[in-house]
Design a protein around this motif. Structure first.
Motif, PDB file in Angstrom:
ATOM      1  N   GLU A 202     -17.535   3.643   8.394  1.00  0.00           N
ATOM      2  CA  GLU A 202     -17.632   2.403   9.173  1.00  0.00           C
ATOM      3  C   GLU A 202     -16.705   2.448  10.383  1.00  0.00           C
ATOM      4  OE1 GLU A 202     -16.938  -2.396   9.150  1.00  0.00           O
ATOM      5  OE2 GLU A 202     -16.232  -1.222   7.443  1.00  0.00           O
ATOM      6  N   GLU A 273     -22.869   0.895   6.404  1.00  0.00           N
ATOM      7  CA  GLU A 273     -21.782   0.708   7.372  1.00  0.00           C
ATOM      8  C   GLU A 273     -22.280   0.073   8.670  1.00  0.00           C
ATOM      9  OE1 GLU A 273     -20.738   4.121   4.650  1.00  0.00           O
ATOM     10  OE2 GLU A 273     -22.470   3.634   5.914  1.00  0.00           O
ATOM     11  N   LYS A 276     -22.348  -3.578   7.862  1.00  0.00           N
ATOM     12  CA  LYS A 276     -21.018  -4.153   7.630  1.00  0.00           C
ATOM     13  C   LYS A 276     -20.213  -4.287   8.906  1.00  0.00           C
ATOM     14  CE  LYS A 276     -17.033  -3.696   4.548  1.00  0.00           C
ATOM     15  NZ  LYS A 276     -15.966  -3.762   5.566  1.00  0.00           N
TER      16      LYS A 276
END
Length: 281
Positions: A202, A273, A276
């Motif tokens: 991420e 990711e 997110k």
């Protein structure tokens, strides 16, 4: 003097071509084979709808796999322009598949009940092409090889997709080649294992999204992946709602839990990711 012939005369002359020698529209598209492939087993009027729905979906999935495999190869070769074109096409194909459920949803429970006994254990769960799509998008599961064990040719195709890097795997390898800090655990791993979300991955994507001008092609790749998963989620959702509308919570013909199984699939996140980071930006 105007010597131009009317368009209808020209069109009529073209219509006089000898198709006993020249390839026709039906010849090129193999329409005899395609239109002759619908073989209803029941006396029910609505079985043709059920067959056509699934056959056309398999044709769209054939094209989707053609584009998806090529896009994965493009990403692996740093050919992102070509990859973007193909991934955009995959998303549009998924839109077609979403709308196909709208047609099947016109089948009522009594109409489906009239054909269900003739389906035996056949089920979309056994679609080798669909399984290859899932694997190419990273949803790996060894148990999903078993439904194809009776057909060595299909098993070989699904096995190849199972063992190959997914689209997201290749995207992360690309980020690493561009100097972003993607951990080796996500670029040199056993591709048959399901994907595990990573804070480090991420952070690598966040570097891209915080400076989209500097990393514009990688930023665009992230958005293409977002579009793709968005379309895939819609496809899965319409599948669930159509099945629930037509058969309720009966078990699927292939032995799955039917709606309960399909609802679990709604919780699968392919590119975690990228979703997110939107909260963490």
């Amino acid at each position: 003097m105007n010597t131009q012939r009317p368009a209808d005369i020209v069109a009529d002359e073209k219509a006089q071509l000898d198709f006993s020698r020249d390839m026709s529209y039906g010849d090129y598209l193999q329409l005899d084979a395609i239109l002759g492939a619908q073989k209803p087993l029941s006396p029910a009027h609505d079985e043709l709808l059920f067959i056509v729905q699934h056959q056309t979906s398999e044709l769209w999935m054939k094209l989707m796999l053609h584009e998806l495999r090529a896009a994965i190869a493009n990403v692996a070769a740093d050919e992102l322009g070509d990859a973007f074109k193909k991934l955009a096409r995959v998303s549009r194909i998924m839109e077609q598949l979403v709308h196909a459920w709208d047609v099947l949803a016109t089948m009522t429970p009594p109409e489906y009940s009239a054909i269900r006994p003739y389906l035996s254990n056949s089920s979309g769960f056994q679609s080798a092409q669909y399984r290859c799509i899932e694997f190419a998008l990273g949803n790996k599961n060894a148990a999903m090889l078993k439904p194809h064990a009776h057909r060595p040719d299909l098993l070989a195709q699904v096995q190849a997709a199972y063992e190959a890097p997914s689209l997201y795997d290749e995207a992360l390898r690309l980020l690493a080649r561009r100097g972003l800090a993607v951990p080796a655990s996500h670029t040199q791993r056993d591709w048959t294992q399901g994907y595990t979300e990573s804070d480090a991955v991420e952070q690598a994507w966040l570097v891209v999204y915080r400076d989209p001008k500097k990393y514009f092609d990688l930023y665009q790749l992230g958005e293409e992946l977002t579009d793709l998963e968005d379309a895939f989620r819609l496809w899965r959702f319409r599948h669930v709602t159509t099945v629930e509308r037509v058969i309720g919570f009966k078990r699927g013909t292939g032995g799955t839990g039917g709606v309960s199984y399909l609802r679990k699939m709604l919780d699968v996140v392919l590119f975690p990711e990228i979703w997110k980071l939107r909260t963490d930006l």
